[in-house]
Design a protein around this motif. Sequence first.
Motif, PDB file in Angstrom:
ATOM      1  N   PHE A 109       0.802  -1.222   0.000  1.00  0.00           N
ATOM      2  CA  PHE A 109       0.000   0.000   0.000  1.00  0.00           C
ATOM      3  C   PHE A 109       0.835   1.273   0.000  1.00  0.00           C
ATOM      4  O   PHE A 109       0.381   2.308  -0.455  1.00  0.00           O
ATOM      5  CB  PHE A 109      -0.951   0.015   1.195  1.00  0.00           C
ATOM      6  N   ARG A 117      -6.063   3.533  -2.197  1.00  0.00           N
ATOM      7  CA  ARG A 117      -6.086   2.774  -0.938  1.00  0.00           C
ATOM      8  C   ARG A 117      -7.468   2.822  -0.312  1.00  0.00           C
ATOM      9  O   ARG A 117      -8.001   1.799   0.125  1.00  0.00           O
ATOM     10  CB  ARG A 117      -5.045   3.321   0.052  1.00  0.00           C
ATOM     11  N   GLU A 175      -6.870   6.719   7.183  1.00  0.00           N
ATOM     12  CA  GLU A 175      -6.534   7.251   5.848  1.00  0.00           C
ATOM     13  C   GLU A 175      -7.158   8.625   5.638  1.00  0.00           C
ATOM     14  O   GLU A 175      -6.565   9.495   5.018  1.00  0.00           O
ATOM     15  CB  GLU A 175      -7.029   6.309   4.736  1.00  0.00           C
TER      16      GLU A 175
END
Length: 193
Positions: A109, A117, A175
Motif C-alpha cells: 500500500f 487505498r 486514511e
Amino acid sequence: MARRGETIELAVLGLLHEAPMHGYELRKRLNLMLGWGRLLSYGSLYPALKKMLRTGLIEELSTTTPMTRRPRIVYQVTAAGTEEFSRLMSEVGPTAWEDDTFDIRFAFFSSTDMEIRLRVLEGRRTRLQERLARVQQDLERTQAEVDRYAAELQRHGVESVEREVRWLSDLIRAERGETPGQISSTSVTSTDQ
C-alpha cells in the motif's frame, strides 16, 4: 476472482520493486507475505518467474559467490515490470478486495495513492459486510440444526469477519485523517458502533 498466477505476479513485482532477489529469497518472502495457510512451492514460483521473464517484466542477473561455483540467478524488475506493478496496484475493482489478492495489495500500500487505498479498503469492507450478513443469516437458520461444535465454528467465523470489518473501518478513518471518535457520514456502518 484473480488467478493465483496473477497474485504471484503482483507479489513478485512488488518484492522486486524493493530490491533484486534470487528465487530462494523470493519464495521465503512470499511465504511470509501469503501466510501459513497459502505456502508457495517452487513448482508455482518458477513457472511464474519464467512467464514474467518471457513477457519482459523481470530480468535475470547472474552472480557468483566465493562459496559456490554455480552462478546464482538474481531477478530484478524491468521498466515494463515497474509499469505493470503500478497498473496492478492502481486497480480498484473487485479483484482488488478479493481474499486472494487483498493481503498482497495491502502489503504494498505504501506504493499506492491514498484515493486508491481508500477505494480498496472500502471495497474490501463492503465485501466482508455482505459476507457477514450471509453468515449471520446462515447461523440463525442452522443454529437449531447443528451440534454445539459446528455452531461454535460458525460463531468463530462471524467474529473473525466482524473483527476484520472493524480493522478496515479503523484503517479507513486513519486514511481520512479522522480520529477514532470522529466518524464521517460515509464511513458509518452497523459495525462502527
